[in-house]
Write an enzyme that holds these catalytic residues in place. Structure first.
Site, PDB file in Angstrom:
ATOM      1  N   GLY A  24       0.733  -1.278  -0.059  1.00 49.77           N
ATOM      2  CA  GLY A  24       0.022  -0.102   0.466  1.00 49.77           C
ATOM      3  C   GLY A  24       0.970   1.175  -0.003  1.00 49.77           C
ATOM      4  O   GLY A  24       1.846   1.422  -0.369  1.00 49.77           O
ATOM      5  N   ILE A  25       0.212   2.264   1.192  1.00 47.92           N
ATOM      6  CA  ILE A  25       1.331   3.211   0.948  1.00 47.92           C
ATOM      7  C   ILE A  25       1.832   3.557   1.312  1.00 47.92           C
ATOM      8  O   ILE A  25       3.590   4.353   0.411  1.00 47.92           O
ATOM      9  CB  ILE A  25       0.230   5.186   1.765  1.00 47.92           C
ATOM     10  CG1 ILE A  25      -0.834   4.625   0.678  1.00 47.92           C
ATOM     11  CG2 ILE A  25       0.403   5.699   1.814  1.00 47.92           C
ATOM     12  CD1 ILE A  25      -2.539   5.401   1.481  1.00 47.92           C
ATOM     13  N   ASN A  34       3.524   5.253   9.819  1.00 46.76           N
ATOM     14  CA  ASN A  34       2.528   5.051   8.203  1.00 46.76           C
ATOM     15  C   ASN A  34       1.452   3.482   9.248  1.00 46.76           C
ATOM     16  O   ASN A  34       0.058   3.872   7.923  1.00 46.76           O
ATOM     17  CB  ASN A  34       3.245   4.820   6.871  1.00 46.76           C
ATOM     18  CG  ASN A  34       2.057   3.626   5.950  1.00 46.76           C
ATOM     19  OD1 ASN A  34       1.519   4.415   5.635  1.00 46.76           O
ATOM     20  ND2 ASN A  34       2.012   2.460   5.723  1.00 46.76           N
ATOM     21  N   ILE A  69      -7.557   6.582  -1.546  1.00 48.58           N
ATOM     22  CA  ILE A  69      -5.925   5.966  -1.846  1.00 48.58           C
ATOM     23  C   ILE A  69      -6.296   4.948  -2.318  1.00 48.58           C
ATOM     24  O   ILE A  69      -7.268   4.129  -1.290  1.00 48.58           O
ATOM     25  CB  ILE A  69      -4.919   5.935  -0.771  1.00 48.58           C
ATOM     26  CG1 ILE A  69      -4.843   7.665  -0.426  1.00 48.58           C
ATOM     27  CG2 ILE A  69      -3.590   6.264  -2.083  1.00 48.58           C
ATOM     28  CD1 ILE A  69      -4.946   8.740  -1.912  1.00 48.58           C
ATOM     29  N   ASP A 106       5.766  -4.382  15.024  1.00 48.62           N
ATOM     30  CA  ASP A 106       4.207  -4.553  15.284  1.00 48.62           C
ATOM     31  C   ASP A 106       4.233  -3.128  15.867  1.00 48.62           C
ATOM     32  O   ASP A 106       4.787  -2.843  17.279  1.00 48.62           O
ATOM     33  CB  ASP A 106       3.715  -5.280  16.044  1.00 48.62           C
ATOM     34  CG  ASP A 106       1.748  -4.874  17.116  1.00 48.62           C
ATOM     35  OD1 ASP A 106       1.653  -3.907  16.977  1.00 48.62           O
ATOM     36  OD2 ASP A 106       1.441  -5.639  17.596  1.00 48.62           O
ATOM     37  N   TYR A 154     -11.890   4.129  14.175  1.00 47.32           N
ATOM     38  CA  TYR A 154     -10.833   5.295  13.764  1.00 47.32           C
ATOM     39  C   TYR A 154     -10.404   6.140  13.014  1.00 47.32           C
ATOM     40  O   TYR A 154      -9.689   7.344  13.457  1.00 47.32           O
ATOM     41  CB  TYR A 154     -11.350   4.237  11.389  1.00 47.32           C
ATOM     42  CG  TYR A 154      -9.897   4.866  10.469  1.00 47.32           C
ATOM     43  CD1 TYR A 154      -9.005   4.207  10.471  1.00 47.32           C
ATOM     44  CD2 TYR A 154     -10.327   5.608   9.688  1.00 47.32           C
ATOM     45  CE1 TYR A 154      -8.294   4.483   9.864  1.00 47.32           C
ATOM     46  CE2 TYR A 154      -8.958   5.782   9.009  1.00 47.32           C
ATOM     47  CZ  TYR A 154      -8.476   5.426   8.864  1.00 47.32           C
ATOM     48  OH  TYR A 154      -7.226   5.789   7.356  1.00 47.32           O
ATOM     49  N   THR A 163      -5.554   1.027  -2.028  1.00 45.55           N
ATOM     50  CA  THR A 163      -4.743   0.349  -1.304  1.00 45.55           C
ATOM     51  C   THR A 163      -5.584  -1.391  -1.142  1.00 45.55           C
ATOM     52  O   THR A 163      -6.941  -0.890  -0.892  1.00 45.55           O
ATOM     53  CB  THR A 163      -4.292   0.042  -0.261  1.00 45.55           C
ATOM     54  OG1 THR A 163      -4.943   1.101   0.884  1.00 45.55           O
ATOM     55  CG2 THR A 163      -3.173   1.932  -1.166  1.00 45.55           C
ATOM     56  N   PRO A 164      -5.263  -2.044  -0.494  1.00 47.74           N
ATOM     57  CA  PRO A 164      -6.079  -3.698   0.047  1.00 47.74           C
ATOM     58  C   PRO A 164      -6.885  -3.110   0.901  1.00 47.74           C
ATOM     59  O   PRO A 164      -7.860  -3.816   1.241  1.00 47.74           O
ATOM     60  CB  PRO A 164      -4.804  -4.225   0.175  1.00 47.74           C
ATOM     61  CG  PRO A 164      -3.984  -3.744  -0.492  1.00 47.74           C
ATOM     62  CD  PRO A 164      -3.812  -2.588  -1.031  1.00 47.74           C
TER      63      PRO A 164
HETATM   64  N1  LIG Z   1      -5.500   4.172   1.589  1.00 42.55           N
HETATM   65  C1  LIG Z   1      -7.061   5.347   1.854  1.00 42.55           C
HETATM   66  O1  LIG Z   1      -7.132   5.734   1.267  1.00 42.55           O
HETATM   67  C2  LIG Z   1      -6.050   6.042   3.260  1.00 42.55           C
HETATM   68  C3  LIG Z   1      -6.817   7.449   3.067  1.00 42.55           C
HETATM   69  C4  LIG Z   1      -6.761   7.652   4.367  1.00 42.55           C
HETATM   70  C5  LIG Z   1      -5.264   6.920   5.081  1.00 42.55           C
HETATM   71  N2  LIG Z   1      -4.863   6.264   5.258  1.00 42.55           N
HETATM   72  C6  LIG Z   1      -3.846   5.666   5.627  1.00 42.55           C
HETATM   73  O2  LIG Z   1      -2.432   5.470   5.082  1.00 42.55           O
HETATM   74  C7  LIG Z   1      -1.928   4.121   6.151  1.00 42.55           C
HETATM   75  C8  LIG Z   1      -1.662   3.042   4.527  1.00 42.55           C
HETATM   76  O3  LIG Z   1      -2.275   2.476   4.468  1.00 42.55           O
HETATM   77  P1  LIG Z   1      -3.066   1.638   3.525  1.00 42.55           P
HETATM   78  O4  LIG Z   1      -3.843   1.229   2.002  1.00 42.55           O
HETATM   79  O5  LIG Z   1      -1.445   1.432   2.597  1.00 42.55           O
HETATM   80  O6  LIG Z   1      -3.359   0.240   4.192  1.00 42.55           O
HETATM   81  P2  LIG Z   1      -2.964  -1.010   4.262  1.00 42.55           P
HETATM   82  O7  LIG Z   1      -3.703  -1.648   4.648  1.00 42.55           O
HETATM   83  O8  LIG Z   1      -2.881  -1.523   3.110  1.00 42.55           O
HETATM   84  O9  LIG Z   1      -1.733  -1.343   4.271  1.00 42.55           O
HETATM   85  C9  LIG Z   1      -1.100  -1.397   5.588  1.00 42.55           C
HETATM   86  C10 LIG Z   1      -0.535  -1.719   6.018  1.00 42.55           C
HETATM   87  O10 LIG Z   1       0.653  -2.123   7.574  1.00 42.55           O
HETATM   88  C11 LIG Z   1       0.697  -3.091   8.731  1.00 42.55           C
HETATM   89  N3  LIG Z   1       0.046  -3.093   9.149  1.00 42.55           N
HETATM   90  C12 LIG Z   1      -0.930  -3.374  10.515  1.00 42.55           C
HETATM   91  N4  LIG Z   1      -1.355  -3.736  11.274  1.00 42.55           N
HETATM   92  C13 LIG Z   1      -0.152  -3.003  11.756  1.00 42.55           C
HETATM   93  C14 LIG Z   1       1.549  -3.112  12.889  1.00 42.55           C
HETATM   94  N5  LIG Z   1       0.405  -2.937  14.072  1.00 42.55           N
HETATM   95  N6  LIG Z   1       2.486  -2.811  13.031  1.00 42.55           N
HETATM   96  C15 LIG Z   1       3.174  -2.119  12.208  1.00 42.55           C
HETATM   97  N7  LIG Z   1       3.039  -2.649  10.624  1.00 42.55           N
HETATM   98  C16 LIG Z   1       0.982  -3.355  10.540  1.00 42.55           C
HETATM   99  C17 LIG Z   1       0.457  -3.625   7.540  1.00 42.55           C
HETATM  100  O11 LIG Z   1       0.911  -5.365   7.520  1.00 42.55           O
HETATM  101  C18 LIG Z   1       0.130  -3.066   6.056  1.00 42.55           C
HETATM  102  O12 LIG Z   1       1.311  -3.821   5.695  1.00 42.55           O
HETATM  103  C19 LIG Z   1      -2.706   3.830   7.102  1.00 42.55           C
HETATM  104  O13 LIG Z   1      -2.747   4.828   8.514  1.00 42.55           O
HETATM  105  C20 LIG Z   1      -4.571   4.601   6.973  1.00 42.55           C
HETATM  106  O14 LIG Z   1      -4.080   4.656   8.071  1.00 42.55           O
HETATM  107  C21 LIG Z   1      -4.620   5.623   4.062  1.00 42.55           C
END
Ligand SMILES: NC(=O)c1ccc[n+]([C@@H]2O[C@H](COP(=O)([O-])OP(=O)(O)OC[C@H]3O[C@@H](n4cnc5c(N)ncnc54)[C@H](O)[C@@H]3O)[C@@H](O)[C@H]2O)c1
Length: 259
Positions: free
Chosen positions: A17-18, A81, A187, A58, A152, A189-190
């Protein structure tokens, strides 16, 4: 000259993801990237593909941060992140009336405690040089109420606030350690798979998610990574305590048409 040459950059939740897009962008700009994630299998594979280091972490586990600090005593950029919506298991609604306390706490432990611990790690790893960039991944959900994802939204709002405390604390110490938050929305992502799980028509469900977004599409992880890269670089040395939206224009207006 690459924008992050020789900078040591730690990124949480970097397996996909991001976070992965940020790792790729930083690596391309000459950084020494350390990917971290709770998912060691996916994280190791992502790091190997990049030719970068991986450290299992973690973010809610204080002892794991201490172990990282022993391994990586100095850092120039830390990106907090990793985050979860808490909606993944679909066992309970996450509205203010029905969210179980255990799930409320779990979301805050990962999103908020994880960011607090990441900022603390970063300050300690940066203060010897007296400079650095801390980037906290908040959300559009940290700026508005989200009735169906209340835990959240609360955790992301707290990240926004803590970012400003960190920025002011570091400035007050006389350090050029900056701290800013990024506020993405939609965004691709999964993380979104959990939101649309069970929808009869995947494409229609995804289109409905961005129907109110002025740019009428999902953002891409590399678009968020470009913003993180700016904040990480020495082009942003006067930006601290700021919140940067990246949301296709969503927060610029209102879904209700003007009267
Ligand atoms: N995708 C969006 O639309 C969006 C929008 C706003 C904010 N965000 C934020 O961006 C960040 C990344 O989101 P994403 O969309 O890439 O999500 P994602 O679910 O694709 O990836 C999240 C990653 O975090 C890891 N993770 C989860 N719990 C964890 C922990 N306890 N310790 C360490 N790693 C952990 C997962 O294994 C995964 O690799 C997050 O904080 C999310 O809230 C995303």
């Amino acid at each position: 000259m690459a924008r992050l040459t020789n900078k040591i950059c730690v990124i949480t939740g970097a397996a996909r993801g991001i976070g992965l897009a940020i790792a790729q962008a930083f690596h391309a700009e000459g950084a020494q990237v350390i990917l971290t994630d709770i998912d060691a299998v996916e994280g190791e594979a992502a790091a190997a593909a990049l030719g970068a280091r991986f450290f299992p972490l973690d973010v809610a586990d204080e002892a794991a941060w201490d172990a990282l600090a022993r391994e990586v005593p100095r850092a120039d950029v830390v990106v907090n992140n990793a985050g979860i919506t808490g909606l993944g298991d679909h066992t309970h609604p996450h509205d203010p009336e029905n969210t179980p306390l255990s799930e409320w706490r779990r979301v805050h432990q990962i999103n908020l405690d994880g960011t607090f611990l990441g900022c603390r790690f970063a300050i300690r790893a940066m203060k010897a040089t007296g400079k650095g960039s801390i980037i906290n991944m908040s959300s559009r959900s940290g700026l508005v109420g989200i009735p169906g994802a209340a835990a959240y939204a609360s955790s992301k709002a707290a990240i926004r606030n803590h970012t400003k405390s960190v920025a002011l604390y570091c400035a007050g110490q006389g350090w050029a350690i900056r701290c800013n938050s990024i506020h993405p929305a939609a965004i691709m992502t999964p993380i979104w798979e959990q939101m649309i799980a069970g929808a009869p028509n995947r494409d229609a469900a995804l289109a409905a998610m961005v129907a109110d977004t002025p740019l009428r599409r999902f953002g891409r992880p590399d678009e968020v990574a470009a913003l993180a890269l700016l904040l990480a670089s020495d082009e942003a040395t006067y930006i601290t305590g700021s919140e940067l939206d990246i949301d296709g224009g969503l927060l610029a207006g209102s879904a209700a048409s003007p009267k």
